[in-house]
Design a protein around this motif. Structure first.
Motif, PDB file in Angstrom:
ATOM      1  N   GLY A   1      29.395   9.331  31.429  1.00  0.00           N
ATOM      2  CA  GLY A   1      29.005   8.722  32.871  1.00  0.00           C
ATOM      3  C   GLY A   1      30.049   9.447  33.894  1.00  0.00           C
ATOM      4  O   GLY A   1      29.655  10.036  34.832  1.00  0.00           O
TER       5      GLY A   1
ATOM      6  N   TYR B   1      21.431   6.700  36.466  1.00  0.00           N
ATOM      7  CA  TYR B   1      21.417   7.755  37.172  1.00  0.00           C
ATOM      8  C   TYR B   1      21.370   7.548  38.483  1.00  0.00           C
ATOM      9  O   TYR B   1      21.659   8.094  39.430  1.00  0.00           O
TER      10      TYR B   1
ATOM     11  N   ASP C   1      21.986  15.634  29.932  1.00  0.00           N
ATOM     12  CA  ASP C   1      23.003  14.808  29.330  1.00  0.00           C
ATOM     13  C   ASP C   1      22.749  14.560  27.885  1.00  0.00           C
ATOM     14  O   ASP C   1      21.522  14.207  27.729  1.00  0.00           O
TER      15      ASP C   1
ATOM     16  N   PRO D   1      24.725  12.893  25.184  1.00  0.00           N
ATOM     17  CA  PRO D   1      25.559  12.103  24.541  1.00  0.00           C
ATOM     18  C   PRO D   1      24.966  11.671  22.799  1.00  0.00           C
ATOM     19  O   PRO D   1      25.949  11.301  22.227  1.00  0.00           O
ATOM     20  N   TYR D   2      23.643  11.840  22.801  1.00  0.00           N
ATOM     21  CA  TYR D   2      23.002  11.382  21.408  1.00  0.00           C
ATOM     22  C   TYR D   2      22.799  12.802  20.700  1.00  0.00           C
ATOM     23  O   TYR D   2      22.144  12.724  19.643  1.00  0.00           O
TER      24      TYR D   2
ATOM     25  N   SER E   1      31.014   8.705  22.773  1.00  0.00           N
ATOM     26  CA  SER E   1      30.645   7.418  22.890  1.00  0.00           C
ATOM     27  C   SER E   1      29.997   6.979  21.689  1.00  0.00           C
ATOM     28  O   SER E   1      29.833   5.847  21.162  1.00  0.00           O
TER      29      SER E   1
ATOM     30  N   ARG F   1      36.129   5.961  26.308  1.00  0.00           N
ATOM     31  CA  ARG F   1      35.931   6.679  27.665  1.00  0.00           C
ATOM     32  C   ARG F   1      36.369   8.089  27.570  1.00  0.00           C
ATOM     33  O   ARG F   1      37.280   8.592  28.475  1.00  0.00           O
TER      34      ARG F   1
HETATM   35  C1  LIG Z   1      21.646   8.755  28.505  1.00  0.00           C
HETATM   36  C2  LIG Z   1      22.928   8.402  28.570  1.00  0.00           C
HETATM   37  N1  LIG Z   1      23.879   9.027  29.323  1.00  0.00           N
HETATM   38  C3  LIG Z   1      25.000   8.643  29.770  1.00  0.00           C
HETATM   39  C4  LIG Z   1      25.572   7.438  29.155  1.00  0.00           C
HETATM   40  C5  LIG Z   1      27.045   7.060  29.520  1.00  0.00           C
HETATM   41  O1  LIG Z   1      27.930   7.604  28.461  1.00  0.00           O
HETATM   42  P1  LIG Z   1      29.415   7.105  28.421  1.00  0.00           P
HETATM   43  O2  LIG Z   1      29.610   5.916  27.889  1.00  0.00           O
HETATM   44  O3  LIG Z   1      29.918   8.175  27.335  1.00  0.00           O
HETATM   45  O4  LIG Z   1      29.780   7.521  29.684  1.00  0.00           O
HETATM   46  C6  LIG Z   1      24.848   6.810  28.408  1.00  0.00           C
HETATM   47  C7  LIG Z   1      25.360   5.336  27.681  1.00  0.00           C
HETATM   48  O5  LIG Z   1      24.616   4.628  27.181  1.00  0.00           O
HETATM   49  C8  LIG Z   1      23.500   7.033  28.222  1.00  0.00           C
HETATM   50  O6  LIG Z   1      22.710   6.295  27.234  1.00  0.00           O
END
Ligand SMILES: Cc1ncc(COP(=O)(O)O)c(C=O)c1O
Length: 394
Positions: free
Chosen positions: A107, A134, A213, A215-216, A243, A252
């Motif tokens: 984020g 977003y 983006d 994170p997964y 995360s 964070r």
């Molecule tokens: C697609 C997506 N982007 C960004 C984030 C934010 O991730 P972070 O907690 O690392 O800021 C999430 C969190 O659920 C997410 O699902």
């Protein structure tokens, strides 16, 4: 008024995920936590790898001075070097520490990139369904979302994307593996997107950026892997965090990386480093930056999430639910048997099953089930899922 009009309006709209979270608290108090099946939040239920705790203890016992000091706003050099090495290993590009900014989660990374790029009124194309935060992130930096529906299987609809490109288009923001659909975009699809953006960048005489983006990224199933955007498009960013793959959302920690071959890279990176500071983050948490250096190639046991996906998919398909089987992340996005997804989600609530209406992700007629929960929750919820479906499918 104490609170700004815009923020008050956003508070009143309050996201669906938050509403479900509150509903969950109320139901757990009334029926007992073990009788409420909460699939509403993407909060990983697996503990971080054991190595993480060991690493933290070693860092805490490190007698070196200034471990907790201010640092360069981009982050510790040792961390950025390690991330750059990891990126060099996993992409067909050579990265250096100058290509990486350590951030406060994904984020934070998104906000840093968007603040760096956007002039007021600049448009960002987002394929839907999508992670609705977003909208807030764009609004923070006076950007305007242009939402473009994906195809029924949630792959990118390139002709629709092309139609959405205007002379105000600054970037396309994609998320793969996707929240809420679990879709992983294929190499061909990304290459075609890269070609489209190159063509329009030439037309406009300036780059349209691609922000991915991710994170997964490490949470993928059946041996598939997530293709690199860096390999298919020069004007690209990756934003990500630890995360989800290390189960550290509360810590964070994440990063933003730019394509080493990006035009204007020096300027863009300079902007990102300034933005990391002036957004108030100053730098990403110091201890976490030291910890992730040793965990870049680790993750939670993804096979456990795959098992949950399989349990959920086979249980729900036996009850008559229809869905695209997700290739990654820990979300399933089934179609609701009636168009009114909010009504269907309310019916599930009566069974103490908490999921989020697809409308909350610009994907009406669907619902999001976050299966980062105990196996038992999936098993015990299944009779309720079946009863509600039976109401609609005779
Ligand atoms: C697609 C997506 N982007 C960004 C984030 C934010 O991730 P972070 O907690 O690392 O800021 C999430 C969190 O659920 C997410 O699902």
């Amino acid at each position: 008024m104490a609170v700004a009009d815009k923020i008050r309006a956003s508070m009143e709209k309050s996201s669906w995920i938050r509403k479900m979270f509150e509903e969950g608290i109320a139901r757990k108090a009334k029926f007992g936590a073990e009788n409420v099946f909460d699939f509403s939040l993407g909060n990983p239920n697996l503990e971080p790898p054991v190595k993480f705790k060991k690493t933290l203890i070693e860092i805490a016992n490190d007698p070196s001075p200034a471990l907790h000091s201010y640092m360069p706003n981009a982050g510790l050099l040792v961390t950025r070097k390690a991330v750059a090495d990891y990126l060099t290993e996993t992409n067909r590009r050579n990265f250096g520490p100058e290509d990486v900014v350590m951030t406060v989660g994904a984020g934070g990374a998104l906000n840093v990139v968007l603040k760096t790029l956007l002039n007021p009124g600049d448009e960002v194309i987002i394929p839907s369904p999508y992670f609705v935060e977003y909208n807030f992130y764009l609004d923070n930096h006076q950007g305007v979302p242009r939402i473009v529906k994906t195809k029924p299987d949630f792959s990118l609809d390139l002709p629709a994307l092309e139609e959405a490109i205007t002379d105000k288009c600054k970037a396309v923001l994609i998320d793969s593996p996707n929240n809420p659909t679990g879709k992983v975009y294929g190499k061909e699809e990304l290459r075609n997107l890269g070609e489209l953006l190159s063509a329009y960048s030439r037309k406009l005489g300036r780059p349209i950026y691609l922000i991915s983006d991710e994170p997964y990224r490490k949470i993928v199933y059946d041996g598939i892997s997530v293709p690199s955007v860096f390999d298919v498009y020069t004007e690209s960013f990756v934003v990500t965090s630890f995360s989800k793959d290390l189960s550290l959302p509360g810590e964070r920690i994440g990063y933003a990386a730019v394509n080493p071959d990006m035009s204007d890279k020096g300027l863009v990176m300079g902007g990102m480093i300034l933005c990391n500071r002036i957004l108030g983050y100053v730098n990403a948490p110091a201890i976490m930056q030291r910890a992730v250096v040793r965990l870049l190639r680790d993750s939670v046991d993804v096979s456990l999430y795959q098992r949950k996906r399989d349990m959920l998919c086979s249980g729900l398909s036996q009850c008559g639910y229809e869905f695209e089987k997700p290739g990654g992340a820990f979300y399933l996005f089934p179609r609701t048997p009636i168009a009114d997804d909010v009504a269907f989600v309310h019916d599930l609530q009566e069974e103490n099953i908490l999921v989020v209406p697809g409308s909350g992700f610009a994907g009406p007629g669907h619902m999001r089930i976050a299966y980062c929960v105990d196996d038992r929750t999936i098993e015990k919820a299944m009779p309720g899922f079946e009863r509600v479906m039976r109401k609609y499918k005779k």
